[in-house]
Enzyme design. Structure first.
Site, PDB file in Angstrom:
ATOM      1  CE  LYS A   1      -5.384  53.023   8.118  1.00 16.97           C
ATOM      2  NZ  LYS A   1      -4.282  52.214   8.650  1.00 16.97           N
TER       3      LYS A   1
ATOM      4  CG  ASP B   1     -11.135  55.563  26.542  1.00 16.50           C
ATOM      5  OD1 ASP B   1     -11.463  56.764  26.691  1.00 16.50           O
ATOM      6  OD2 ASP B   1     -11.895  54.617  26.850  1.00 16.50           O
TER       7      ASP B   1
ATOM      8  CG  ASP C   1     -14.096  57.837  21.629  1.00 13.28           C
ATOM      9  OD1 ASP C   1     -14.139  58.247  22.801  1.00 13.28           O
ATOM     10  OD2 ASP C   1     -14.647  56.772  21.252  1.00 13.28           O
TER      11      ASP C   1
ATOM     12  CG  ASP D   1      -2.062  52.018  11.488  1.00 12.42           C
ATOM     13  OD1 ASP D   1      -1.664  53.188  11.281  1.00 12.42           O
ATOM     14  OD2 ASP D   1      -1.991  51.124  10.617  1.00 12.42           O
TER      15      ASP D   1
ATOM     16  CE1 TYR E   1     -16.921  59.208  17.211  1.00  7.41           C
ATOM     17  CE2 TYR E   1     -18.415  59.975  18.918  1.00  7.41           C
ATOM     18  CZ  TYR E   1     -17.324  59.218  18.534  1.00  7.41           C
ATOM     19  OH  TYR E   1     -16.651  58.495  19.471  1.00  7.41           O
TER      20      TYR E   1
HETATM   21  C1  IPM Z   1     -16.398  60.225  25.035  1.00 10.58           C
HETATM   22  C2  IPM Z   1     -17.467  59.163  24.860  1.00 10.58           C
HETATM   23  C3  IPM Z   1     -18.488  59.610  23.838  1.00 10.58           C
HETATM   24  C4  IPM Z   1     -17.773  59.746  22.504  1.00 10.58           C
HETATM   25  C5  IPM Z   1     -19.722  58.710  23.677  1.00 10.58           C
HETATM   26  C6  IPM Z   1     -20.378  58.389  24.973  1.00 10.58           C
HETATM   27  C7  IPM Z   1     -20.720  59.327  22.747  1.00 10.58           C
HETATM   28  O1  IPM Z   1     -16.890  57.938  24.534  1.00 10.58           O
HETATM   29  O2  IPM Z   1     -16.744  61.379  25.331  1.00 10.58           O
HETATM   30  O3  IPM Z   1     -15.212  59.901  24.928  1.00 10.58           O
HETATM   31  O4  IPM Z   1     -17.601  58.770  21.778  1.00 10.58           O
HETATM   32  O5  IPM Z   1     -17.393  60.877  22.188  1.00 10.58           O
HETATM   33 MN    MN Z   2     -14.720  57.902  24.731  1.00  9.07          MN
END
Ligand code: IPM
Ligand code: MN
Ligand code: NAD
Length: 360
Positions: free
Chosen positions: A191, A251, A247, A223, A143
């Site tokens: 990884k 999710d 990240d 993975d 990032y």
């Molecule tokens: C998160 C988001 C952010 C990230 C983006 C919006 C920059 O996806 O906080 O999970 O990738 O960290």
């Molecule tokens: Mn995110």
């Protein structure tokens, strides 16, 4: 009353303001009822700030963020700003805040409420009592690595994944310390079969584990970790990983708890100042409809009270109120499963507020 704690609210874009409104309403109510001495200020961030000030992170917002003991952020970004110059994108504001405030430790707890097993995308028996913590490194890795950009002929684009031993060690310590307070199992995800940076990551984590003999450290390739999270998520206690992998994995973990609208997060620096945000984004597809799930934002307020303001009892009051509302069968539209009445964003906020058990 003199304010003891300064909290900055950054609603942002899309459903950010919608969920932030509910979370702030709740925080104000608890603040007044319990006399917590919190002062609230609101500033502009993200796409909306870009529209008004020509930058997603106005100086005044950054200054207020530096002054604050804790920040609550809704979400930033959306299709309106997808094609603007890279440095002016709403997401840059979020990344700058994280980096400027040195919020390197991102805690993303994925806890399944006992009342939501049927809402998980996995079978109830796979997720019953799920309680895992993802510790994501937040201010380094691909990032932020340099160089990044485009070649002169514009035919190539590049980012750099870079981690120093120091950066790995400090996030490692946060994860080991968290594991000690939990079930003492830490899985470091990398990884290392491909990336040099992951080989270093693994070395540092292994060396660090010598200082934490009570924690059982394991390593897993990312993975496989993604697959294991949907095969048997309860094998994990604490996961520690880099910025990009964290990240993505968070999710995935969110959906195990019923919805991305359920997952809160804390981003902390070494002084425990923090930014608190739901893990989800601005959800352009449902923005403006009043149907977003505000629970992740409200849980983020509970994390703020606990981690940055040291108000554990007030945090528990919020968490208990959420559980109580879920136990009565109330759901938002994103929670697909058994359950009774579907509520809109503000109705869910009202219900949680009604269930707060406040005693001075
Ligand atoms: C998160 C988001 C952010 C990230 C983006 C919006 C920059 O996806 O906080 O999970 O990738 O960290
Ligand atoms: Mn995110
Ligand atoms: P998203 O998390 O915004 O949405 C993904 C899906 O989940 C959508 O279908 C959305 O409706 C649903 N969803 C998300 N939060 C919900 C909630 N609280 N209640 C009900 N449903 C919810 O991810 P995306 O669509 O990939 O990203 C949209 C924008 O948000 C992008 O501009 C992205 O950069 C930004 N984003 C910001 C943050 C942040 O500010 N922390 C985090 C992630 C994405």
């Amino acid at each position: 009353m003199k304010s003891k704690h300064k909290v900055l609210i950054l609603p942002g874009d899309g459903i950010g303001p919608e969920v932030c409104h509910e979370a702030t309403r709740l925080l104000s109510h608890i603040n007044e009822s319990l006399g917590l001495g919190i002062s609230l200020e609101e500033c502009s961030v993200g796409g909306i700030a870009y529209e008004e000030y020509g930058t997603p992170l106005p100086d005044a917002t950054l200054a207020a963020a530096r002054e604050a003991d804790a920040i609550l952020l809704g979400a930033v970004g959306g299709p309106t700003w997808d094609d603007i110059e890279y440095d002016l994108r709403p997401e840059r504001a979020l990344l700058s805040l994280r980096s400027e405030l040195d919020l390197f430790a991102n805690l993303r707890p994925a806890i399944l409420s006992t009342h939501l097993s049927s809402c998980s995308s996995l079978k109830p028996e796979k997720v019953q009592d799920l309680n895992l913590l993802i510790v994501r490194e937040l201010t380094g890795g691909i990032y932020f690595g340099e160089p990044r950009g485009r070649s002169e002929d514009d035919n190539t684009a590049f980012n750099t994944m870079v981690y120093s031993k120091k950066e790995i060690e400090r996030i490692g310590r946060v994860a080991f310390e968290a594991a000690i307070k939990r079930n003492k199992r830490l899985c470091s995800v990398d990884k290392a079969n491909v990336l040099e940076v992951s080989v270093l990551w693994r070395e540092v984590m292994s060396n660090l584990s010598l200082e934490y003999p009570e924690v059982k450290l394991s390593h897993m390739l990312v993975d496989n970790a993604a697959m294991q999270l949907v095969r048997d998520p309860k094998q994990f206690d604490v996961i520690v990983t880099g910025n990009l992998f964290g990240d993505i994995l968070s999710d995935i973990a969110a959906m195990l708890t019923g919805s991305i609208g359920m997952l809160p997060s804390a981003s902390l620096n070494s002084k425990n100042n923090g930014m608190y945000e739901p893990v989800h984004g601005s959800a352009p597809d449902i923005a403006g409809k009043g149907i977003a799930n505000p629970i992740a934002a409200i849980q983020s307020v509970a994390m703020m009270l606990r981690y940055s303001l040291n108000l554990n009892d007030a945090a528990s009051v919020i968490e208990n109120a959420i559980e109580s509302v879920l136990s009565e069968g109330y759901r938002t539209y994103d929670l697909e499963g058994e359950g009774g009445e579907k509520l809109k964003t503000s109705e869910m906020g009202d219900k949680i507020l009604e269930r707060l058990e406040l005693e001075r």
